[in-house]
Design a protein around this motif. Structure first.
Motif, mmCIF file in Angstrom:
data_model
loop_
_atom_site.group_PDB
_atom_site.id
_atom_site.type_symbol
_atom_site.label_atom_id
_atom_site.label_comp_id
_atom_site.label_asym_id
_atom_site.label_seq_id
_atom_site.Cartn_x
_atom_site.Cartn_y
_atom_site.Cartn_z
ATOM 1 N N ALA A 82 -6.744 -24.973 -10.123
ATOM 2 C CA ALA A 82 -7.131 -23.643 -9.637
ATOM 3 C C ALA A 82 -5.913 -22.803 -9.253
ATOM 4 C CB ALA A 82 -8.061 -23.777 -8.436
ATOM 5 N N PHE A 83 -4.718 -23.401 -9.244
ATOM 6 C CA PHE A 83 -3.502 -22.722 -8.811
ATOM 7 C C PHE A 83 -2.495 -22.630 -9.946
ATOM 8 C CE2 PHE A 83 -5.117 -24.844 -4.994
ATOM 9 C CZ PHE A 83 -5.123 -23.795 -4.095
ATOM 10 N N THR A 84 -1.695 -21.576 -9.902
ATOM 11 C CA THR A 84 -0.500 -21.550 -10.737
ATOM 12 C C THR A 84 0.550 -22.401 -10.020
ATOM 13 O OG1 THR A 84 0.515 -19.654 -9.618
ATOM 14 C CG2 THR A 84 -0.997 -19.170 -11.477
ATOM 15 N N GLU A 85 1.635 -22.687 -10.698
ATOM 16 C CA GLU A 85 2.694 -23.471 -10.073
ATOM 17 C C GLU A 85 3.241 -22.776 -8.825
ATOM 18 O OE1 GLU A 85 6.865 -25.162 -11.714
ATOM 19 O OE2 GLU A 85 5.137 -25.472 -13.032
ATOM 20 N N ASP A 86 3.448 -21.465 -8.908
ATOM 21 C CA ASP A 86 3.962 -20.719 -7.751
ATOM 22 C C ASP A 86 2.954 -20.684 -6.609
ATOM 23 O OD1 ASP A 86 6.455 -20.221 -8.868
ATOM 24 O OD2 ASP A 86 5.817 -18.317 -9.764
ATOM 25 N N GLN A 87 1.667 -20.576 -6.937
ATOM 26 C CA GLN A 87 0.633 -20.609 -5.895
ATOM 27 C C GLN A 87 0.611 -21.972 -5.205
ATOM 28 O OE1 GLN A 87 -2.653 -19.511 -8.429
ATOM 29 N NE2 GLN A 87 -2.763 -17.446 -7.541
ATOM 30 N N TRP A 88 0.805 -23.055 -5.969
ATOM 31 C CA TRP A 88 0.861 -24.394 -5.387
ATOM 32 C C TRP A 88 2.039 -24.500 -4.410
ATOM 33 C CZ3 TRP A 88 -0.419 -28.693 -3.387
ATOM 34 C CH2 TRP A 88 0.462 -29.769 -3.297
ATOM 35 N N ILE B 118 5.471 -32.549 -8.822
ATOM 36 C CA ILE B 118 4.137 -33.039 -8.460
ATOM 37 C C ILE B 118 3.081 -32.226 -9.195
ATOM 38 C CG2 ILE B 118 2.440 -33.165 -6.585
ATOM 39 C CD1 ILE B 118 4.819 -33.887 -4.729
ATOM 40 N N TYR B 119 3.207 -30.915 -9.148
ATOM 41 C CA TYR B 119 2.252 -30.037 -9.823
ATOM 42 C C TYR B 119 2.170 -30.362 -11.317
ATOM 43 C CZ TYR B 119 0.068 -25.795 -11.603
ATOM 44 O OH TYR B 119 -0.778 -24.922 -12.246
ATOM 45 N N ARG B 120 3.309 -30.439 -11.966
ATOM 46 C CA ARG B 120 3.336 -30.671 -13.418
ATOM 47 C C ARG B 120 2.755 -32.035 -13.782
ATOM 48 N NH1 ARG B 120 9.363 -28.112 -14.053
ATOM 49 N NH2 ARG B 120 8.712 -25.965 -13.718
ATOM 50 N N LEU B 121 3.051 -33.050 -12.970
ATOM 51 C CA LEU B 121 2.488 -34.370 -13.230
ATOM 52 C C LEU B 121 0.971 -34.345 -13.107
ATOM 53 C CD1 LEU B 121 2.620 -37.427 -13.696
ATOM 54 C CD2 LEU B 121 2.807 -37.666 -11.212
ATOM 55 N N VAL B 122 0.472 -33.789 -12.017
ATOM 56 C CA VAL B 122 -0.981 -33.764 -11.800
ATOM 57 C C VAL B 122 -1.677 -32.958 -12.893
ATOM 58 C CG1 VAL B 122 -2.803 -32.991 -10.225
ATOM 59 C CG2 VAL B 122 -0.789 -34.169 -9.318
ATOM 60 N N ILE B 123 -1.134 -31.814 -13.249
ATOM 61 C CA ILE B 123 -1.729 -30.990 -14.309
ATOM 62 C C ILE B 123 -1.717 -31.733 -15.640
ATOM 63 C CG2 ILE B 123 -1.374 -28.884 -15.679
ATOM 64 C CD1 ILE B 123 -2.687 -28.410 -12.915
ATOM 65 N N SER B 124 -0.652 -32.482 -15.923
ATOM 66 C CA SER B 124 -0.571 -33.209 -17.194
ATOM 67 C C SER B 124 -1.637 -34.299 -17.306
ATOM 68 C CB SER B 124 0.819 -33.832 -17.366
ATOM 69 O OG SER B 124 0.974 -34.987 -16.562
#
Length: 98
Positions: free
Chosen positions: A31-37, A66-72
């Motif tokens: 639900a978030f962009t990387e910057d929002q996260w 963390i964000y990129r791993l979870v999104i992947s």
């Protein structure tokens, strides 16, 4: 272990604040962009035992990783059980903090 190979854990953390459950980041982060996260990670103060102060101390690079791993990993799993106030008995297993 669930049929799709994921692990389902619904253990609560109970203390004077009530009973809390770890959020499923695989459902939350899309639900978030990387910057929002990054902004959320820097501002959040969830109930214990989430070590929000450690999250805030992480570098931007670590939070982005963390964000990129979870999104992947893609969306999977179920939402965490709801917060249970201190005067109510949780129906799921929990660890008691003194």
């Amino acid at each position: 272990l669930l049929a799709n190979g994921s692990l389902k854990v619904e253990i609560g953390w109970r203390g004077p604040w009530g009973t809390t459950y770890a959020a499923n980041l695989r459902l939350l982060l899309p639900a978030f962009t990387e910057d929002q996260w990054l902004a959320r990670a820097r501002a959040m103060r969830p109930r214990p035992p989430m070590p929000w102060f450690n999250l805030r101390a992480m570098s931007d690079a670590d939070l982005r990783s963390i964000y990129r791993l979870v999104i992947s990993l893609g969306v999977a799993g179920a939402a965490a059980p709801a917060y249970v106030p201190p005067d109510a008995e949780p129906s799921k297993p929990f660890v008691r903090f003194p």
